[in-house]
Motif scaffolding. Structure first.
Motif, PDB file in Angstrom:
ATOM      1  N   LEU A  94      -9.872 -42.687  21.336  1.00 15.89           N
ATOM      2  CA  LEU A  94      -9.890 -41.824  20.272  1.00 15.89           C
ATOM      3  C   LEU A  94      -8.663 -41.238  19.978  1.00 15.89           C
ATOM      4  O   LEU A  94      -8.139 -41.105  18.835  1.00 15.89           O
ATOM      5  CB  LEU A  94     -11.091 -41.307  20.001  1.00 15.89           C
ATOM      6  N   VAL A  95      -8.157 -40.644  21.023  1.00 16.03           N
ATOM      7  CA  VAL A  95      -6.848 -39.917  20.973  1.00 16.03           C
ATOM      8  C   VAL A  95      -5.957 -40.078  22.094  1.00 16.03           C
ATOM      9  O   VAL A  95      -6.361 -40.182  23.174  1.00 16.03           O
ATOM     10  CB  VAL A  95      -7.085 -38.022  20.967  1.00 16.03           C
ATOM     11  N   LEU A 100      -4.611 -38.945  16.577  1.00 12.65           N
ATOM     12  CA  LEU A 100      -5.881 -39.793  16.453  1.00 12.65           C
ATOM     13  C   LEU A 100      -5.536 -41.072  16.406  1.00 12.65           C
ATOM     14  O   LEU A 100      -4.853 -41.464  15.624  1.00 12.65           O
ATOM     15  CB  LEU A 100      -6.700 -39.305  15.395  1.00 12.65           C
ATOM     16  N   ASP A 101      -6.355 -42.079  16.636  1.00 11.46           N
ATOM     17  CA  ASP A 101      -6.473 -43.562  16.404  1.00 11.46           C
ATOM     18  C   ASP A 101      -7.463 -43.670  15.437  1.00 11.46           C
ATOM     19  O   ASP A 101      -8.726 -43.811  15.805  1.00 11.46           O
ATOM     20  CB  ASP A 101      -6.856 -44.178  17.724  1.00 11.46           C
ATOM     21  N   MET A 102      -7.077 -43.741  14.216  1.00  4.33           N
ATOM     22  CA  MET A 102      -8.289 -43.765  12.935  1.00  4.33           C
ATOM     23  C   MET A 102      -8.835 -45.137  12.912  1.00  4.33           C
ATOM     24  O   MET A 102      -9.781 -45.116  12.719  1.00  4.33           O
ATOM     25  CB  MET A 102      -7.412 -43.776  11.672  1.00  4.33           C
ATOM     26  N   TYR A 103      -8.199 -46.165  13.598  1.00  2.00           N
ATOM     27  CA  TYR A 103      -8.927 -47.471  13.657  1.00  2.00           C
ATOM     28  C   TYR A 103      -9.840 -47.556  14.620  1.00  2.00           C
ATOM     29  O   TYR A 103     -10.962 -48.084  14.260  1.00  2.00           O
ATOM     30  CB  TYR A 103      -7.716 -48.484  13.994  1.00  2.00           C
ATOM     31  N   LEU A 112     -13.860 -37.837  10.734  1.00  2.00           N
ATOM     32  CA  LEU A 112     -13.095 -36.907  11.236  1.00  2.00           C
ATOM     33  C   LEU A 112     -13.824 -35.707  11.557  1.00  2.00           C
ATOM     34  O   LEU A 112     -13.603 -34.923  12.527  1.00  2.00           O
ATOM     35  CB  LEU A 112     -11.962 -36.547  10.219  1.00  2.00           C
ATOM     36  N   ASN A 113     -14.826 -35.332  10.737  1.00  2.00           N
ATOM     37  CA  ASN A 113     -15.466 -34.060  11.184  1.00  2.00           C
ATOM     38  C   ASN A 113     -16.106 -34.235  12.476  1.00  2.00           C
ATOM     39  O   ASN A 113     -16.424 -32.971  13.091  1.00  2.00           O
ATOM     40  CB  ASN A 113     -16.628 -33.716   9.867  1.00  2.00           C
ATOM     41  N   GLN A 114     -17.021 -35.179  12.638  1.00  2.00           N
ATOM     42  CA  GLN A 114     -17.689 -35.401  13.697  1.00  2.00           C
ATOM     43  C   GLN A 114     -16.621 -35.342  15.072  1.00  2.00           C
ATOM     44  O   GLN A 114     -16.975 -34.937  16.024  1.00  2.00           O
ATOM     45  CB  GLN A 114     -18.468 -36.826  13.681  1.00  2.00           C
ATOM     46  N   MET A 115     -15.617 -36.111  14.920  1.00  2.00           N
ATOM     47  CA  MET A 115     -14.467 -36.141  16.046  1.00  2.00           C
ATOM     48  C   MET A 115     -14.007 -34.614  16.429  1.00  2.00           C
ATOM     49  O   MET A 115     -13.961 -34.110  17.413  1.00  2.00           O
ATOM     50  CB  MET A 115     -13.476 -36.952  15.598  1.00  2.00           C
TER      51      MET A 115
END
Length: 225
Positions: A94-95, A100-103, A112-115
């Motif tokens: 994920l990072v 960040l890998d948005m895909y 994003l909040n959860q991440m």
């Protein structure tokens, strides 16, 4: 009265059969279970509870046994490299290098909040401090910080440390654990002598926990009552 006794026997049978069935499956917590384990446990509990309604105990016990076998079989199949990607989720990056890998986030249905919340739980507020963040197959987030942001280690300062193994409990709730004494090759007489040195005469009433550390020290938690 007969119906009540019959129902009681069915409850006891179902409980113990389900208990031993689930005990064979995994030592993982619910949050660490794979998809096939979760599916199996959900169906297993439904099938196991059937005799409490239908009074057909043998069919439910047979079904529970079959489900237990299927889950164990699936877990063995996941050990085959070619089948692992099919039966289990793959780790997802994920990072990478602070980006960040948005895909990947969207594929994992993570906002994003959860991440950010998952990163804060690991002690990192900034994504830029993270070299890699990987969502593991069990749903847990593994975080590898950048070398400049990792906690200071004794090796960074060339400080040598002593080996720290596992402490061994020798007394729990006032009862001596004989097998642990044998494991560390010590005697009850030695233990009594060490207790006496610390002013303990009646260990059954005075000691909640006594542990032996890797340096040979006996650590005692006394009963305050």
């Amino acid at each position: 009265m007969t119906d009540f006794l019959s129902y009681l026997i069915r409850v006891i049978l179902v409980y113990f059969f389900t208990y031993f069935g689930t005990r064979m499956l995994s030592k993982k917590a619910i949050a660490q279970m794979t998809a096939y384990e979760m599916a199996g446990v959900i169906v297993l509990t439904t099938v196991a509870a059937e005799p409490l309604v239908t009074k057909i105990t043998t069919k439910a016990l047979f079904g529970t046994g079959v489900l237990t076998f299927l889950i164990i079989l699936t877990s063995k199949l996941t050990l085959i490299d070619r089948l692992t990607p099919i039966l289990e989720h793959k780790p997802t990056v994920l990072v990478k290098d602070g980006q960040l890998d948005m895909y990947a986030l969207k594929n994992m249905d993570l906002s994003l909040n959860q991440m950010k919340g998952l990163l804060r739980q690991k002690g990192y507020d900034k994504v830029s401090d993270v070299e890699y963040a990987i969502l593991e197959p069990q749903g847990q987030l593994s975080v590898i910080p950048k070398s400049q942001k990792r906690p200071l280690q004794p090796s960074d300062l060339n400080i040598s440390t002593q080996y720290e193994g596992l402490t061994v409990p020798l007394i729990i709730d006032g009862a001596i654990i004989e097998r642990n004494l044998q494991h560390v090759k010590l005697t009850k007489e030695w233990l009594m002598g060490e207790l006496n040195k610390q002013g303990i005469i009646n260990y059954e009433n005075e000691v909640n926990l006594a542990e032996l550390d890797t340096l040979g020290n006996l650590l005692i938690s006394k009963n305050k009552g």
